[in-house]
Design a protein around this motif. Structure first.
Motif, PDB file in Angstrom:
ATOM      1  N   TYR A 225      -3.067  -5.599  -1.390  1.00 42.80           N
ATOM      2  CA  TYR A 225      -2.484  -4.989  -0.188  1.00 42.80           C
ATOM      3  C   TYR A 225      -2.281  -5.991   0.938  1.00 42.80           C
ATOM      4  O   TYR A 225      -1.553  -5.709   1.900  1.00 42.80           O
ATOM      5  CB  TYR A 225      -3.373  -3.852   0.300  1.00 42.80           C
ATOM      6  CG  TYR A 225      -3.366  -2.616  -0.602  1.00 42.80           C
ATOM      7  CD1 TYR A 225      -2.469  -2.507  -1.657  1.00 42.80           C
ATOM      8  CD2 TYR A 225      -4.254  -1.583  -0.387  1.00 42.80           C
ATOM      9  CE1 TYR A 225      -2.458  -1.404  -2.481  1.00 42.80           C
ATOM     10  CE2 TYR A 225      -4.255  -0.453  -1.211  1.00 42.80           C
ATOM     11  CZ  TYR A 225      -3.360  -0.386  -2.254  1.00 42.80           C
ATOM     12  OH  TYR A 225      -3.356   0.733  -3.055  1.00 42.80           O
ATOM     13  N   GLU A 226      -2.893  -7.155   0.832  1.00 48.71           N
ATOM     14  CA  GLU A 226      -2.734  -8.181   1.860  1.00 48.71           C
ATOM     15  C   GLU A 226      -1.559  -9.113   1.568  1.00 48.71           C
ATOM     16  O   GLU A 226      -1.203  -9.961   2.392  1.00 48.71           O
ATOM     17  CB  GLU A 226      -4.010  -8.993   2.006  1.00 48.71           C
ATOM     18  CG  GLU A 226      -5.186  -8.184   2.565  1.00 48.71           C
ATOM     19  CD  GLU A 226      -6.463  -8.989   2.649  1.00 48.71           C
ATOM     20  OE1 GLU A 226      -6.443 -10.184   2.219  1.00 48.71           O
ATOM     21  OE2 GLU A 226      -7.478  -8.447   3.116  1.00 48.71           O
TER      22      GLU A 226
ATOM     23  N   THR B  18      -5.477  -6.829 -10.093  1.00 51.17           N
ATOM     24  CA  THR B  18      -4.911  -7.929  -9.308  1.00 51.17           C
ATOM     25  C   THR B  18      -6.008  -8.843  -8.785  1.00 51.17           C
ATOM     26  O   THR B  18      -5.864 -10.072  -8.782  1.00 51.17           O
ATOM     27  CB  THR B  18      -4.088  -7.373  -8.123  1.00 51.17           C
ATOM     28  OG1 THR B  18      -3.122  -6.445  -8.621  1.00 51.17           O
ATOM     29  CG2 THR B  18      -3.366  -8.500  -7.406  1.00 51.17           C
ATOM     30  N   LYS B  19      -7.104  -8.252  -8.356  1.00 50.70           N
ATOM     31  CA  LYS B  19      -8.235  -9.038  -7.856  1.00 50.70           C
ATOM     32  C   LYS B  19      -8.798  -9.921  -8.964  1.00 50.70           C
ATOM     33  O   LYS B  19      -9.108 -11.099  -8.747  1.00 50.70           O
ATOM     34  CB  LYS B  19      -9.329  -8.093  -7.337  1.00 50.70           C
ATOM     35  CG  LYS B  19     -10.506  -8.804  -6.674  1.00 50.70           C
ATOM     36  CD  LYS B  19     -10.108  -9.364  -5.333  1.00 50.70           C
ATOM     37  CE  LYS B  19     -11.323  -9.928  -4.607  1.00 50.70           C
ATOM     38  NZ  LYS B  19     -10.960 -10.527  -3.303  1.00 50.70           N
TER      39      LYS B  19
ATOM     40  N   LYS C 229      -5.496  -2.460  -8.122  1.00 54.71           N
ATOM     41  CA  LYS C 229      -6.177  -3.320  -7.151  1.00 54.71           C
ATOM     42  C   LYS C 229      -7.224  -4.195  -7.830  1.00 54.71           C
ATOM     43  O   LYS C 229      -7.309  -5.401  -7.561  1.00 54.71           O
ATOM     44  CB  LYS C 229      -6.820  -2.467  -6.059  1.00 54.71           C
ATOM     45  CG  LYS C 229      -5.845  -1.935  -5.022  1.00 54.71           C
ATOM     46  CD  LYS C 229      -6.558  -1.358  -3.814  1.00 54.71           C
ATOM     47  CE  LYS C 229      -7.191  -2.448  -2.970  1.00 54.71           C
ATOM     48  NZ  LYS C 229      -7.825  -1.907  -1.749  1.00 54.71           N
ATOM     49  N   SER C 230      -8.035  -3.611  -8.707  1.00 55.72           N
ATOM     50  CA  SER C 230      -9.068  -4.401  -9.377  1.00 55.72           C
ATOM     51  C   SER C 230      -8.450  -5.371 -10.379  1.00 55.72           C
ATOM     52  O   SER C 230      -8.947  -6.493 -10.561  1.00 55.72           O
ATOM     53  CB  SER C 230     -10.078  -3.484 -10.072  1.00 55.72           C
ATOM     54  OG  SER C 230      -9.450  -2.689 -11.059  1.00 55.72           O
TER      55      SER C 230
ATOM     56  N   LYS D  28       0.833  -1.201   0.000  1.00 62.14           N
ATOM     57  CA  LYS D  28       0.000   0.000   0.000  1.00 62.14           C
ATOM     58  C   LYS D  28       0.876   1.263   0.000  1.00 62.14           C
ATOM     59  O   LYS D  28       0.582   2.237  -0.706  1.00 62.14           O
ATOM     60  CB  LYS D  28      -0.928   0.005   1.214  1.00 62.14           C
ATOM     61  CG  LYS D  28      -1.919   1.167   1.205  1.00 62.14           C
ATOM     62  CD  LYS D  28      -2.904   1.058   2.359  1.00 62.14           C
ATOM     63  CE  LYS D  28      -3.923   2.189   2.301  1.00 62.14           C
ATOM     64  NZ  LYS D  28      -4.913   2.085   3.410  1.00 62.14           N
TER      65      LYS D  28
ATOM     66  N   ASN E 272      -6.510  -9.732  -2.604  1.00 60.92           N
ATOM     67  CA  ASN E 272      -6.365  -8.316  -2.310  1.00 60.92           C
ATOM     68  C   ASN E 272      -4.874  -8.014  -2.303  1.00 60.92           C
ATOM     69  O   ASN E 272      -4.146  -8.505  -1.452  1.00 60.92           O
ATOM     70  CB  ASN E 272      -6.985  -7.990  -0.946  1.00 60.92           C
ATOM     71  CG  ASN E 272      -6.903  -6.514  -0.597  1.00 60.92           C
ATOM     72  OD1 ASN E 272      -6.091  -5.780  -1.154  1.00 60.92           O
ATOM     73  ND2 ASN E 272      -7.718  -6.078   0.348  1.00 60.92           N
TER      74      ASN E 272
END
Length: 273
Positions: A270-271, A261-262, A258-259, A210, A268
């Motif tokens: 960032y996790e 990668t999802k 983010k989307s 992040k 997620n």
């Protein structure tokens, strides 16, 4: 009649507000806009830089146009050899081949490199991808090992790194965060030339994804670059490099990271530790 005009104006205002709302809330629209602005900006800066170096000599190879000061003729030919040597392997790695010749500019003046690439730095980088072109500091200015000059330039030089930036830019249409392209460029060097940058850098656990995504330029750059490489390597090790390419393609469709990668990795981002 006046009432009719007022009604039309009200309707236009509503339509404009709805379009603004869609634009703001639609991630893909924002991504497309970012890519369009990037392309326009690159074209403007490309023309500016080429005008600044109009007196440079030109060397054309099969896939590259190399611009250089007459003092760097031997360096230009060596640059062409290295660029052509790695052209196919880099392009094959990403399944992307640029339709036009790629421009490489060699500077024998570090200040001119900084000026043309609009960098505000105290030190001269050996390579910069900017304006849709590869800008390189003449290796004569930074390679001290004259006996192994060619080998050092090939293995430690910026050609593979900056060419990778160019390809990432083209695939994503400029819709990418800086840490991602830096991590991928370092990874391409690692896989194709064996050069692993910053392997002794510590304190990587102090930076998460992040932070890379939101505050890349505010971080310690050595740690940020190395962390970027580690994240890319981890994704490639776990999911395979094909998935990284799919992420780039999804970014090129206007999605954010983010989307993307999802959608591709089902996680997620960032996790990811």
């Amino acid at each position: 009649m006046k009432k009719h005009i007022k009604d039309i104006l009200r309707l236009l205002i509503v339509v404009i507000l709805v379009l603004i709302f869609i634009f703001i809330t639609n991630v893909r629209v924002v991504g497309y806009l970012k890519g369009s602005i990037n392309t326009l900006y690159n074209n403007i800066e490309k023309k500016r830089i080429l005008a600044n170096i109009k007196d440079y000599d030109i060397l054309e190879t099969k896939h590259f146009i190399i611009r250089f000061d007459k003092e760097d003729k031997e360096v230009a030919y060596l640059t062409g050899e290295i660029a052509e040597k790695y052209y196919n392997v880099v392009c094959k790695m990403f399944d992307y081949y640029n339709k036009e010749k790629n421009i490489i500019i060699i500077y024998d003046d570090g200040n001119e490199l900084l000026k043309n690439t609009r960098l505000n730095k105290q030190t001269y980088p050996v390579g910069v991808y900017y304006g849709g072109m590869i800008n390189i500091l003449s290796p004569k200015l930074w390679i001290k090992d004259t006996e192994n000059f060619n080998m050092v330039y090939e293995k430690d030089g910026p050609i593979v790194h900056e060419f990778t930036h160019l390809i990432v830019d083209k695939i994503t249409h400029g819709n990418y965060p800086m840490w991602l392209t830096e991590g991928i460029a370092l990874y391409a060097e690692y896989k194709l030339t064996g050069f692993e940058w910053g392997k002794d850098i510590q304190y990587l656990d102090k930076v998460d994804i992040k932070s890379l995504d939101k505050n890349f330029y505010q971080l310690d750059q050595y740690i940020a670059y190395r962390k970027s490489f580690e994240v890319i390597k981890k994704i490639s090790d776990i999911w395979g490099f094909e998935k990284l390419k799919d992420i780039l393609i999804t970014l090129g469709e206007g999605n954010n990271l983010k989307s993307s990668t999802k959608a591709v990795l089902k996680i997620n981002l960032y996790e990811l530790k």
